[in-house]
Design an enzyme around this catalytic site. Structure first.
Site, PDB file in Angstrom:
ATOM      1  N   CYS A 171      23.840 -12.210  -4.581  1.00 40.22           N
ATOM      2  CA  CYS A 171      22.922 -13.345  -4.557  1.00 40.22           C
ATOM      3  C   CYS A 171      22.481 -13.630  -3.123  1.00 40.22           C
ATOM      4  O   CYS A 171      23.248 -14.180  -2.315  1.00 40.22           O
ATOM      5  CB  CYS A 171      23.587 -14.578  -5.164  1.00 40.22           C
ATOM      6  SG  CYS A 171      22.577 -16.069  -5.083  1.00 40.22           S
ATOM      7  N   CYS A 230      22.306 -17.432  -2.352  1.00 37.42           N
ATOM      8  CA  CYS A 230      23.626 -18.048  -2.216  1.00 37.42           C
ATOM      9  C   CYS A 230      24.268 -17.734  -0.866  1.00 37.42           C
ATOM     10  O   CYS A 230      24.889 -18.603  -0.243  1.00 37.42           O
ATOM     11  CB  CYS A 230      24.563 -17.558  -3.321  1.00 37.42           C
ATOM     12  SG  CYS A 230      23.895 -17.687  -4.989  1.00 37.42           S
ATOM     13  N   ASP A 231      24.150 -16.480  -0.423  1.00 31.60           N
ATOM     14  CA  ASP A 231      24.961 -16.027   0.705  1.00 31.60           C
ATOM     15  C   ASP A 231      24.178 -15.598   1.939  1.00 31.60           C
ATOM     16  O   ASP A 231      24.798 -15.284   2.973  1.00 31.60           O
ATOM     17  CB  ASP A 231      25.840 -14.853   0.248  1.00 31.60           C
ATOM     18  CG  ASP A 231      26.768 -15.238  -0.890  1.00 31.60           C
ATOM     19  OD1 ASP A 231      27.196 -16.409  -0.930  1.00 31.60           O
ATOM     20  OD2 ASP A 231      27.058 -14.374  -1.739  1.00 31.60           O
TER      21      ASP A 231
END
Length: 400
Positions: free
Chosen positions: A136, A139-140
């Site tokens: 992701c 997300c990261d």
């Protein structure tokens, strides 16, 4: 046991679209979701190809879909898991939340559970998930500010997410096993014009190394067999998807890989169970196609529910009923049905006219396939007698 008309499993674009159309069709709708509404689009930074929304982040579009569904008072229930079971012809959804089990009987079910990104499967991948291995970008991505990182894959997701990651990383290597990317031309052109992106063609990741966090990728050129090392702080995997079909796995027909097979009405192989969005077998998996699937599935489910409720009340619930089954695509049978209706009316009899072609599932359930046109006597939901009628001359003898 809780009873609902339409249960939708999954609150992504397909599920939310189905909820909106289902509620507008007047159905009692329950949406089950195990994470945040919006589904996989929550992992997408930019959405620019959803008509009417020139630009939005995935979470923003997810919130818009949720707000739209809630406008029609849709109930959205968060659960840990959902499983569909068939019991004596009834469709039961078994949910679990914090150890508590709940059972819901549904007239119709729409499976809109989506899909997830596949793992690469190389050595060191599992050990480094959450420690430099990610699926992701949204997300990261921010964790890799100023670092060199790699993206594995060559489709739209890999190229678009690779481009997004250049907002944080100093360099993004896009590793692909073929000699050219498979993404849209516009996405490829944008990525290759980005000075922070470096494509690595004809190459696979053999091993992910690092003491704790990712430090190095061992690569192999698929054409020459040559191996090399690539120093990176992280690697993002976008190498395809797998369906989240757990709730109906083994229950409905699916193709290799688990993708659920449906017809154009989103009907699966099991009566009253529909599938929509990325979980089903289809050519294109995008937000717009998921939303379209959801709309079709909801309207097909509405038609099915209305039809089943009517047929149950007409055929299965009375102590005894005589009904005439015919096929609406057979001209002779249609003509005969008109004669039966007129004859029954003249005799003061109530004989429901059932189109066995349009109501094929009920026809199959009552074992009347190949017996139409027929006057059928049903007692307490069970066929007692089925008399095939070949001409109008026979009506006087059978309609009593």
């Amino acid at each position: 046991m809780e009873k609902r008309e339409l249960v939708i499993i999954g609150a992504g674009p397909a599920g939310m679209s189905a909820a909106i159309y289902g509620k507008r069709a007047g159905l009692d709708v329950l949406v089950l979701e195990r994470a945040a509404t919006g589904g996989q689009i929550n992992n997408t930074d930019e959405i620019e190809n959803y008509p009417g929304v020139a630009h939005a982040t995935g979470p923003e579009l997810g919130e818009m879909l949720k707000a739209h569904a809630l406008k029609f008072n849709t109930e959205i229930r968060i659960v840990n898991s959902s499983k569909v079971e068939l019991r004596e012809g009834k469709k039961i959804v078994v949910t679990k939340k914090s150890g508590e089990i709940n059972e819901i009987e549904a007239e119709a079910i729409i499976v809109a559970t989506g899909a997830h990104f596949k793992r690469l499967g190389c050595e060191g991948e599992a050990e480094h998930i959450g420690q430099g291995v990610s699926f992701c970008a949204v997300c990261d991505g921010a964790f890799f500010e100023g670092y060199d990182i790699a993206v594995v894959g060559g489709g739209n997701t890999a190229i678009e997410e690779g481009n997004y990651l250049t907002k944080f990383a100093s360099k993004v290597y896009i590793i692909h096993r073929r000699d050219e990317f498979r993404a849209d031309r516009a996405a490829i052109a944008q990525a290759l014009a980005n000075p922070k992106i470096q494509p690595v063609y004809n190459t696979v990741v053999e091993k992910i190394e690092g003491n704790g966090m990712v430090e190095n990728l061992m690569l192999k050129n698929v054409k020459t067999g040559e191996t090399s090392n690539l120093d990176v702080a992280g690697v993002f995997m976008f190498v395809g998807q797998e369906p989240d079909d757990d709730c109906v796995r083994g229950l409905v027909k699916a193709e290799k890989g688990g993708w659920i097979i449906t017809n154009d009405h989103m009907e699966t192989s099991v009566e009253g169970i529909f599938a929509a969005g990325d979980v089903r077998s289809k050519y294109l998996r995008q937000v717009i196609t998921a939303a379209s699937d959801g709309a079709v599935a909801a309207m097909a489910a509405s038609s099915y529910i209305n039809e089943q409720v009517h047929l149950r009340a007409t055929l299965l619930e009375p102590e005894e009923v005589k009904a005439f089954f015919y096929s609406s695509i057979d001209e002779a049978q249609v003509k005969l049905s008109n004669a039966v209706e007129a004859c029954a009316k003249a005799k003061g009899l109530n004989v429901p006219m059932i189109d066995g072609y349009r109501n094929a599932r009920m026809t199959e359930k009552l074992a009347l396939v190949g017996k139409m046109p027929a006057l059928v006597t049903i007692k307490k939901g069970v066929v007692d007698e089925a008399v095939t009628i070949k001409s109008e001359l026979e009506l006087e003898n059978v309609l009593r």
